[in-house]
Design a protein around this motif. Sequence first.
Motif, PDB file in Angstrom:
ATOM      1  N   ARG A  99      36.301  -3.802  -5.372  1.00  0.00           N
ATOM      2  CA  ARG A  99      35.189  -3.669  -4.423  1.00  0.00           C
ATOM      3  C   ARG A  99      34.773  -5.023  -3.860  1.00  0.00           C
ATOM      4  NH1 ARG A  99      32.222   0.756  -7.962  1.00  0.00           N
ATOM      5  NH2 ARG A  99      32.973   2.605  -6.862  1.00  0.00           N
ATOM      6  N   ASN A 100      34.745  -6.033  -4.703  1.00  0.00           N
ATOM      7  CA  ASN A 100      34.391  -7.380  -4.256  1.00  0.00           C
ATOM      8  C   ASN A 100      35.412  -7.891  -3.232  1.00  0.00           C
ATOM      9  OD1 ASN A 100      32.758  -9.867  -4.456  1.00  0.00           O
ATOM     10  ND2 ASN A 100      34.639 -10.715  -5.321  1.00  0.00           N
ATOM     11  N   GLY A 103      34.929  -6.110  -0.001  1.00  0.00           N
ATOM     12  CA  GLY A 103      33.721  -6.600   0.656  1.00  0.00           C
ATOM     13  C   GLY A 103      33.948  -7.923   1.362  1.00  0.00           C
ATOM     14  N   HIS A 106      35.980  -7.211   4.403  1.00  0.00           N
ATOM     15  CA  HIS A 106      35.142  -6.529   5.402  1.00  0.00           C
ATOM     16  C   HIS A 106      34.332  -7.552   6.204  1.00  0.00           C
ATOM     17  CE1 HIS A 106      32.360  -3.779   7.294  1.00  0.00           C
ATOM     18  NE2 HIS A 106      31.343  -4.375   6.685  1.00  0.00           N
ATOM     19  N   VAL A 107      33.753  -8.505   5.522  1.00  0.00           N
ATOM     20  CA  VAL A 107      32.984  -9.547   6.212  1.00  0.00           C
ATOM     21  C   VAL A 107      33.896 -10.321   7.160  1.00  0.00           C
ATOM     22  CG1 VAL A 107      31.709 -11.716   5.884  1.00  0.00           C
ATOM     23  CG2 VAL A 107      31.222  -9.745   4.420  1.00  0.00           C
ATOM     24  N   LYS A 121      26.628 -11.116   4.505  1.00  0.00           N
ATOM     25  CA  LYS A 121      27.345 -10.167   3.629  1.00  0.00           C
ATOM     26  C   LYS A 121      26.634  -8.847   3.615  1.00  0.00           C
ATOM     27  CE  LYS A 121      29.812 -13.223   0.637  1.00  0.00           C
ATOM     28  NZ  LYS A 121      30.228 -13.542  -0.678  1.00  0.00           N
TER      29      LYS A 121
END
Length: 121
Positions: A99-100, A103, A106-107, A121
Amino acid sequence: HPMIRAASAARCEAAWADGAPYVLMVVPLLVETGADRSRFNRILVIDCPEALQVERVISRSGLSATEVAAIMAAQTSRRERLAAADDVIVNDGDLAALRNAVGILHVKYCAMAGKISTHEK
């Protein structure tokens, strides 16, 4: 296949119309098929060590290690997939680590699309 290409194009257009900053298209055999990459801005590969990949497939599918090895031998090598990638997420840990990594990417993708700064974020 032309019908799949048309359906994926329609879904992409709908996502952008709804304000999506980017669209991910899942193409499991992109590298194997030599597909036209002009439709894609970037190629993301989700990677893990081959031993872990075998372990996960056996656990998920019930196939034997020999069967999994035969399937993997028919596919593009890990090295070739990684060479084709613009971005790589290493999925060799727990769900929190995955997930990290997602993420962070995604950013990056939002920033590339001009939606947010790279510090947000």
